[in-house]
Design a protein around this motif. Structure first.
Motif, PDB file in Angstrom:
ATOM      1  N   UNK A  33       4.497  17.536   1.474  1.00 22.85           N
ATOM      2  CA  UNK A  33       3.579  18.238   0.566  1.00 22.85           C
ATOM      3  C   UNK A  33       2.518  17.253   0.053  1.00 22.85           C
ATOM      4  N   UNK A  34       2.989  16.075  -0.338  1.00 23.75           N
ATOM      5  CA  UNK A  34       2.085  15.030  -0.848  1.00 23.75           C
ATOM      6  C   UNK A  34       1.058  14.671   0.242  1.00 23.75           C
ATOM      7  N   UNK A  35       1.561  14.481   1.482  1.00 26.27           N
ATOM      8  CA  UNK A  35       0.665  14.094   2.582  1.00 26.27           C
ATOM      9  C   UNK A  35      -0.391  15.166   2.817  1.00 26.27           C
ATOM     10  N   UNK A  36       0.023  16.439   2.794  1.00 27.58           N
ATOM     11  CA  UNK A  36      -0.942  17.525   3.058  1.00 27.58           C
ATOM     12  C   UNK A  36      -1.964  17.621   1.925  1.00 27.58           C
ATOM     13  N   UNK A  37      -1.516  17.366   0.687  1.00 28.76           N
ATOM     14  CA  UNK A  37      -2.488  17.367  -0.427  1.00 28.76           C
ATOM     15  C   UNK A  37      -3.514  16.253  -0.226  1.00 28.76           C
ATOM     16  N   UNK A  38      -3.026  15.117   0.253  1.00 35.20           N
ATOM     17  CA  UNK A  38      -3.951  13.991   0.503  1.00 35.20           C
ATOM     18  C   UNK A  38      -4.947  14.353   1.613  1.00 35.20           C
ATOM     19  N   UNK A  39      -4.436  15.004   2.668  1.00 35.47           N
ATOM     20  CA  UNK A  39      -5.343  15.401   3.768  1.00 35.47           C
ATOM     21  C   UNK A  39      -6.379  16.399   3.237  1.00 35.47           C
ATOM     22  N   UNK A  40      -5.912  17.322   2.388  1.00 33.27           N
ATOM     23  CA  UNK A  40      -6.845  18.306   1.813  1.00 33.27           C
ATOM     24  C   UNK A  40      -7.938  17.602   1.007  1.00 33.27           C
TER      25      UNK A  40
ATOM     26  N   UNK B 166       0.835  -1.219   0.000  1.00 28.72           N
ATOM     27  CA  UNK B 166       0.000   0.000   0.000  1.00 28.72           C
ATOM     28  C   UNK B 166       0.861   1.257   0.000  1.00 28.72           C
ATOM     29  N   UNK B 167       0.347   2.285  -0.656  1.00 30.76           N
ATOM     30  CA  UNK B 167       1.076   3.552  -0.771  1.00 30.76           C
ATOM     31  C   UNK B 167       0.770   4.392   0.483  1.00 30.76           C
ATOM     32  N   UNK B 168       1.643   4.301   1.473  1.00 25.85           N
ATOM     33  CA  UNK B 168       1.376   4.938   2.766  1.00 25.85           C
ATOM     34  C   UNK B 168       2.438   5.997   3.056  1.00 25.85           C
ATOM     35  N   UNK B 169       2.007   7.134   3.560  1.00 25.51           N
ATOM     36  CA  UNK B 169       2.960   8.122   4.075  1.00 25.51           C
ATOM     37  C   UNK B 169       2.810   8.121   5.601  1.00 25.51           C
ATOM     38  N   UNK B 170       3.857   7.705   6.287  1.00 26.90           N
ATOM     39  CA  UNK B 170       3.806   7.612   7.753  1.00 26.90           C
ATOM     40  C   UNK B 170       4.333   8.888   8.389  1.00 26.90           C
ATOM     41  N   UNK B 171       3.450   9.613   9.056  1.00 20.73           N
ATOM     42  CA  UNK B 171       3.876  10.823   9.766  1.00 20.73           C
ATOM     43  C   UNK B 171       3.626  10.641  11.256  1.00 20.73           C
ATOM     44  N   UNK B 172       3.772   9.395  11.707  1.00 21.69           N
ATOM     45  CA  UNK B 172       3.460   9.076  13.097  1.00 21.69           C
ATOM     46  C   UNK B 172       4.685   9.003  13.991  1.00 21.69           C
TER      47      UNK B 172
ATOM     48  N   UNK C  15     -13.631  15.814   0.661  1.00 22.35           N
ATOM     49  CA  UNK C  15     -14.609  14.785   0.277  1.00 22.35           C
ATOM     50  C   UNK C  15     -15.641  14.528   1.372  1.00 22.35           C
ATOM     51  N   UNK C  16     -15.455  15.142   2.542  1.00 18.53           N
ATOM     52  CA  UNK C  16     -16.422  14.929   3.646  1.00 18.53           C
ATOM     53  C   UNK C  16     -17.665  15.770   3.424  1.00 18.53           C
TER      54      UNK C  16
ATOM     55  N   UNK D 216      -8.557   9.988  12.004  1.00 17.99           N
ATOM     56  CA  UNK D 216      -7.252   9.498  11.539  1.00 17.99           C
ATOM     57  C   UNK D 216      -7.394   8.150  10.820  1.00 17.99           C
ATOM     58  N   UNK D 217      -8.387   7.320  11.222  1.00 23.62           N
ATOM     59  CA  UNK D 217      -8.584   6.051  10.476  1.00 23.62           C
ATOM     60  C   UNK D 217      -9.030   6.355   9.060  1.00 23.62           C
ATOM     61  N   UNK D 218      -9.890   7.377   8.942  1.00 22.37           N
ATOM     62  CA  UNK D 218     -10.362   7.761   7.602  1.00 22.37           C
ATOM     63  C   UNK D 218      -9.171   8.222   6.734  1.00 22.37           C
ATOM     64  N   UNK D 219      -8.270   9.050   7.317  1.00 25.81           N
ATOM     65  CA  UNK D 219      -7.117   9.521   6.533  1.00 25.81           C
ATOM     66  C   UNK D 219      -6.271   8.341   6.059  1.00 25.81           C
ATOM     67  N   UNK D 220      -6.120   7.341   6.934  1.00 25.54           N
ATOM     68  CA  UNK D 220      -5.300   6.179   6.574  1.00 25.54           C
ATOM     69  C   UNK D 220      -5.999   5.343   5.490  1.00 25.54           C
ATOM     70  N   UNK D 221      -7.284   5.089   5.688  1.00 23.02           N
ATOM     71  CA  UNK D 221      -8.007   4.246   4.714  1.00 23.02           C
ATOM     72  C   UNK D 221      -8.157   4.943   3.367  1.00 23.02           C
ATOM     73  N   UNK D 222      -8.545   6.233   3.422  1.00 22.65           N
ATOM     74  CA  UNK D 222      -8.901   6.906   2.172  1.00 22.65           C
ATOM     75  C   UNK D 222      -7.678   7.364   1.393  1.00 22.65           C
ATOM     76  N   UNK D 223      -6.653   7.844   2.121  1.00 20.78           N
ATOM     77  CA  UNK D 223      -5.544   8.487   1.406  1.00 20.78           C
ATOM     78  C   UNK D 223      -4.175   7.936   1.797  1.00 20.78           C
ATOM     79  N   UNK D 224      -4.142   6.952   2.704  1.00 22.80           N
ATOM     80  CA  UNK D 224      -2.857   6.357   3.069  1.00 22.80           C
ATOM     81  C   UNK D 224      -1.947   7.295   3.851  1.00 22.80           C
TER      82      UNK D 224
END
Ligand SMILES: Cc1ncc(COP(=O)(O)O)c(C=O)c1O
Length: 400
Positions: free
Chosen positions: A386-393, A31-37, A398-399, A351-359
């Motif tokens: 930058x990529x992670x923040x675009x995904x969060x945006x 899976x294409x995941x960006x880990x910022x944890x 989409x909510x 945070x589960x939604x961010x992981x499931x929807x956008x990795x």
């Protein structure tokens, strides 16, 4: 009868360490995941520190060292306190541990009796309450409100103190918010401690070197030397020298406490690796110039992440003074519905939604004791951020 001790029921695994494991697993599944944890600088340990470890190996420094650490390392730590914090310690007032985490563990094991209270400002580093509970103490939480930079006030501290209070834990700059106390804010807190002579101070200074825009770091003892007989000052190499895996942290405090902590350590880990100790001397005594470059890079990343988060629907984020974390509010996303029809009830759902929807893997505020927020560690490559923040945006847009 269960094989698991009842004391384990009081604590849970570190949520940040668990997330790091989960991210590794998802990545291994492709899976294409960006880990910022993870609270870990992405920089490599500087070469001169690695070289010191290689030399130590070649010269046979591979045997047991004294329990509190080698004399050479403890002297280098005393020199650091003198040089950077104007504090005088002798080597017998220093304990070197397997990371800052073990300093806290040793201190609580050595000092807490059942029901002793430890005041912990929220949001807190995930391990504080569990380490108090493991040592059979009782964590007492004081709310650091966002409007006050997630910091607590002297009135709040005063109100939380009881005859059972043994420790007040202070972490500045803070994990998870990056908030840092100014000289005057610290003075107002140390004044409260002066009025309450039964309370000890544990100051966790592990992010000392990571502060921005001319913010001046102070450790509380520098401001109030009268607390020296009841303060433990914690620091370490993980964050400032990018040495998380080397496991080096240290505490400085009164002889009676350090001696008791040495007893705990002598019956547990004995000491951290002899090789790491030699490397840690090189870190403290060697060039420090690279730190300014790292801090500049962290600052650019912080500013990028904050600007992008503040352009995100439902998210708002204050600008912190230090560390490499931001703690945005996701209040605007609570109550909304995801494209899959899931209602977002709290920051854990978010945070589960961010992981499931956008990795994108980040940690829910609930893990740090203050909701509805989440923590982003921006100790990652700028393009990835930058990529992670675009995904969060995208996820927030989409909510509905
Ligand atoms: C506030 C704080 N204190 C202590 C530590 C302990 O770090 P280490 O055990 O790697 O020295 C951490 C690590 O994340 C931290 O964030």
């Amino acid at each position: 009868m269960s094989i698991i001790a009842s004391r384990l029921s009081r604590i849970k695994p570190s949520p940040t360490n668990s997330l790091t494991g989960q991210v590794a697993e998802l990545k291994a599944q492709g899976r294409d995941i960006i880990g910022l944890g993870a609270g870990e600088p992405d920089f490599d340990t500087p070469d001169h520190i690695k070289q010191a470890a290689i030399t130590a190996l070649q010269e046979g420094e591979t045997k047991y060292t004294p329990i509190p650490g080698t004399m050479a390392l403890r002297q280098a730590i005393c020199d650091k306190f003198k040089r950077e914090n104007k504090l005088d310690f002798t080597p017998d007032q220093i304990q070197v541990c397997c990371g800052g985490k073990q300093v806290i563990f040793n201190a609580f094991m050595a000092s807490l009796d059942p029901d002793d209270e430890v005041i912990i400002p929220t949001p807190y580093w995930v391990s504080y309450p569990d380490m108090v509970a493991l040592a059979e103490g009782t964590p007492v939480f004081v709310n650091g409100a966002e409007r006050n930079g997630f910091k607590i006030t002297s009135d709040q501290l005063e109100a939380a103190i009881t005859p059972k209070t043994k420790w007040f834990m202070l972490n500045s700059p803070s994990n998870p918010t990056g908030g840092a106390y100014t000289h005057d804010e610290l003075k107002s807190l140390t004044d409260v401690l002066l009025r309450n002579p039964h309370v000890w101070l544990l100051s966790d200074d592990i992010y000392e070197h990571i502060v921005y825009n001319d913010f001046k770091f102070f450790t509380p003892l520098q401001i109030e030397p009268l607390l020296k007989d009841r303060s433990l000052t914690l620091n370490g190499h993980s964050k400032g020298y990018a040495m998380t895996g080397w496991r080096v942290g240290y505490g400085a405090g009164p002889l009676e406490l350090i001696k008791a902590m040495n007893v705990v350590q002598s019956q547990s880990t004995t000491h951290t690796s002899s090789i790491s100790q030699s490397a840690a001397i090189a870190a403290l005594n060697g060039p420090q110039e690279f730190l300014a470059d790292w801090v500049e890079t962290f600052k650019e990343r912080r500013d990028l992440v904050i600007s992008m988060l503040n352009q995100t629907t439902g998210i708002s984020c204050r600008t912190p003074e230090g560390a490499f974390y931001v703690y945005p509010s996701c209040a605007g996303a609570i109550g909304k519905t995801t494209p899959n029809g899931m209602k977002i009830k709290d920051d854990t759902d978010f945070v589960s939604y961010l992981l499931d929807a956008e990795g994108v893997a980040v940690v829910q505020g609930a893990a740090f004791g203050l909701s509805p927020y989440f923590r982003i560690s921006y100790a990652e490559a700028t393009e990835l951020l930058r990529d992670a923040c675009e995904r969060i945006q995208r996820a927030c847009a989409a909510l509905t």
